[in-house]
Design an enzyme around this catalytic site. Structure first.
Site, short mmCIF file in Angstrom:
data_model
loop_
_atom_site.label_atom_id
_atom_site.label_comp_id
_atom_site.label_asym_id
_atom_site.label_seq_id
_atom_site.Cartn_x
_atom_site.Cartn_y
_atom_site.Cartn_z
N ARG A 1 -5.40 -7.98 -10.37
CA ARG A 1 -5.92 -9.31 -10.77
C ARG A 1 -7.39 -9.17 -11.13
O ARG A 1 -7.96 -8.08 -10.99
CB ARG A 1 -5.81 -10.25 -9.58
N HIS B 1 -14.55 -5.97 7.07
CA HIS B 1 -13.90 -5.24 5.98
C HIS B 1 -13.84 -6.07 4.69
O HIS B 1 -13.01 -5.83 3.82
CB HIS B 1 -12.46 -4.81 6.34
N GLU C 1 -3.57 6.48 8.52
CA GLU C 1 -4.47 7.16 7.61
C GLU C 1 -5.60 7.78 8.42
O GLU C 1 -5.96 7.23 9.47
CB GLU C 1 -5.11 6.12 6.67
N LYS D 1 0.84 -1.21 0.00
CA LYS D 1 0.00 0.00 0.00
C LYS D 1 0.87 1.26 0.00
O LYS D 1 0.52 2.27 -0.61
CB LYS D 1 -0.93 -0.01 1.21
P1 ADP Z 1 -7.47 -4.63 2.23
O1 ADP Z 1 -6.32 -4.59 1.29
O2 ADP Z 1 -7.18 -5.37 3.49
O3 ADP Z 1 -8.75 -5.06 1.57
P2 ADP Z 1 -8.27 -1.83 1.96
O4 ADP Z 1 -7.33 -0.71 2.09
O5 ADP Z 1 -8.70 -2.20 0.58
O6 ADP Z 1 -7.68 -3.12 2.71
O7 ADP Z 1 -9.56 -1.54 2.84
C1 ADP Z 1 -10.58 -2.47 3.05
C2 ADP Z 1 -11.77 -1.81 3.72
O8 ADP Z 1 -11.38 -1.20 4.97
C3 ADP Z 1 -12.40 -0.68 2.93
O9 ADP Z 1 -13.34 -1.14 1.98
C4 ADP Z 1 -13.05 0.12 4.03
O10 ADP Z 1 -14.25 -0.51 4.45
C5 ADP Z 1 -12.06 0.02 5.18
N1 ADP Z 1 -11.09 1.15 5.17
C6 ADP Z 1 -9.85 1.16 4.63
N2 ADP Z 1 -9.25 2.36 4.80
C7 ADP Z 1 -10.11 3.13 5.49
C8 ADP Z 1 -10.07 4.49 5.99
N3 ADP Z 1 -9.01 5.28 5.82
N4 ADP Z 1 -11.16 4.95 6.64
C9 ADP Z 1 -12.24 4.16 6.84
N5 ADP Z 1 -12.34 2.89 6.40
C10 ADP Z 1 -11.30 2.37 5.74
#
Ligand code: ADP
Length: 489
Positions: A291, A234, A199, A115
């Site tokens: 992917r 999530h 974040e 990330k």
């Molecule tokens: P992963 O790679 O584990 O799937 P992501 O960064 O794609 O992680 O985030 C997955 C989920 O986590 C998002 O869809 C959201 O629901 C929550 N999320 C991620 N970052 C944030 C944030 N900064 N604020 C609020 N929710 C977040």
């Protein structure tokens, strides 16, 4: 390309093979001992067992899979999603073996797999990002200072994170240190990489992602958005395309941002750029998945494209046959992930045998499934059984079709997310389109399903009594209860 090997299992292996065969290619399956009788194995022209059930001894054995591919004269490997799909070393080893990896370059996988590296790669492209730091933090006093500047609540995230793991919400400074230590140790144990960053925690976000497609000749298009806000842990459960809230202007801006993210890593093939959308419809780049995504069918339905076919064409070096302006959204599609999980028990995996498994059929219903009646759900893999997808001219009609499809779906022997899907589709927050990633937390309680089932049982009982009454009147003789009947025998 004449013969491809699908380095995966379940619904996605079958789904990829169907397109490959329709394109005139031969297909090779690999399987673990737990999947000997799986549909993807029977469908393939050739199938090779790679090892015992645990994925570390079967589906993750990259070198073994490549040597099987070489032996069988395979000229393309499709990794599906999960397993080796985002493993840059595997992609490189495939290419080094003289086989086409049906996916992006190892370099793109590597950058977007972290990330932090991803944020770094796109930072010069003017893409909106969630406020926060863009490098790993390990100095706690320094991190606290940054957190205070960003403003609580904040989110500590693992750079190597995936599948919703390695994230910790911190509400205030008092709990910062303990949460940070937990996040680091979680990241180390889950990903073998303890790098974490901070974040801003977006309070009411929607998860909206853009599908992109890029060829080897410098053309990149986006295939609009997928709304994936209905999540547990999530992780997504219900997805749809298009989103109920995007305006054409925001869709265009997000699409253009997604294309820039793809260009930032010289992306080739099908990929997904994930964003968060806040209450004011501001969007922020989250990450890119390099992917095919689980929820790709909703995009296929609204665009009329077969994404696996596009992946194969691009991997063969062909040019995209369309430009951005040729693409448009037609109708509305919904997907429900049918997981072998018990929504009444915290969505915990529900193991057992699919004693009854009859899927609904009909116009506008698509089922991508990896199982058949009588099969056992192995405990070794992701518990998703199938994806139930509906498509209709409008969102309301697609919802109606999905409700009916869930009702007609006969699934017994294990608990599943089908009743949860019914709950979502009946909920006013979902039907009105006014929901965020906290839908489950805000609205769902196991009692909701119990109540639904109770109401259904009561209706069924009443109907049965009415029917009995009618039958009795027709017969004009008293119907004896089972007990009486036994005694009379
Ligand atoms: P992963 O790679 O584990 O799937 P992501 O960064 O794609 O992680 O985030 C997955 C989920 O986590 C998002 O869809 C959201 O629901 C929550 N999320 C991620 N970052 C944030 C944030 N900064 N604020 C609020 N929710 C977040």
């Amino acid at each position: 390309m004449k013969k491809i090997l699908v380095a995966n299992r379940g619904e996605i292996a079958l789904r990829i093979m169907k397109t490959a065969r329709a394109m005139g290619l031969q297909v090779v399956a690999i399987y673990s001992e737990a999947d000997r009788n799986a549909p993807h194995v029977r469908f393939a022209d050739e199938a090779i067992c790679v090892g015992p059930p645990p994925s570390s001894q079967s589906y993750l054995l990259g070198d073994k899979i490549i040597s099987i591919a070489k032996e069988l004269g395979v000229d393309g490997i499709h990794p599906g999603y999960g397993f080796l799909s985002e493993n840059a070393n595997f992609a490189k080893a495939v290419t080094d073996a003289g086989i086409t990896f049906i996916g992006p370059s190892p370099a793109a996988i590597e950058v977007m797999g972290s990330k932090l590296a991803a944020k770094d790669a796109v930072k010069d492209y003017g893409i909106p990002m969630v406020p926060g730091v863009d490098e790993a933090i390990d100095d706690i006093p320094e991190a606290k200072k940054i957190a205070a500047e960003i403003g609580y609540p904040i989110l500590i995230k693992a750079s190597a994170g995936g599948g919703g793991k390695g994230m910790r919400i911190v509400e205030n400074e008092a709990e910062f240190e303990s949460q940070m230590n937990r996040a680091i140790s979680e990241a180390v144990s889950a990903f073998g990489d303890g790098a974490v960053f901070i974040e801003k925690y977006i309070g009411s976000p929607r998860h909206i992602e853009i599908q992109i497609l890029a060829d080897q000749h410098g053309n990149t298009v986006h295939l609009f958005e997928r709304e994936c806000s209905i999540q547990r842990r999530h992780q997504k459960v219900v997805e749809e395309a298009p989103s109920a809230v995007l305006t054409p202007a925001i869709r265009k801006a997000m699409g253009e941002a997604a294309i820039k993210v793809a260009e930032a890593c010289d992306y080739i093939g099908a990929g997904t750029v994930e964003f968060l959308l806040d209450e004011n419809l501001n969007f922020y780049f989250l990450e890119m998945n390099t992917r095919l995504q689980v929820e790709h069918p909703v995009t296929e339905l609204i665009t009329g494209l077969d994404l696996v076919e596009q992946q194969i064409l691009v991997a063969r070096g062909e040019k995209l046959a369309f430009r951005q302006e040729d693409l448009q959204i037609n109708g509305h599609a919904l997907e429900l992930r049918v997981y072998a999980e018990d929504p009444m028990d915290n969505f915990l995996p529900s193991i057992g045998t699919l004693s009854r498994y009859r899927a609904p059929e009909g116009e506008g219903i698509r089922l991508d499934s990896g199982y058949e009646e009588g099969m056992e759900i192995p405990i070794h893999y992701d518990p998703m059984i199938a994806k139930l997808v509906t498509y209709a001219p409008s969102r309301a009609a697609a919802i109606q079709k999905m409700k009916q499809a869930i009702e007609e779906f006969e699934l017994e022997g294990i608990a599943s997310t089908l009743p949860f899907g019914q709950f979502v589709l009946n909920h006013e927050a979902f039907t009105s389109g006014q929901f965020d990633t906290h839908f489950v937390k805000h609205y769902f309680q196991p009692e909701n399903i119990k109540q639904d089932q109770q109401v259904e049982a009561e209706i069924a009982a009443k109907l049965a009594i009415n029917l009995l009454d009618v039958e009795q009147k027709k017969l004009k003789v008293p119907v004896l209860s089972t007990a009486t009947w036994r005694e009379n025998r």
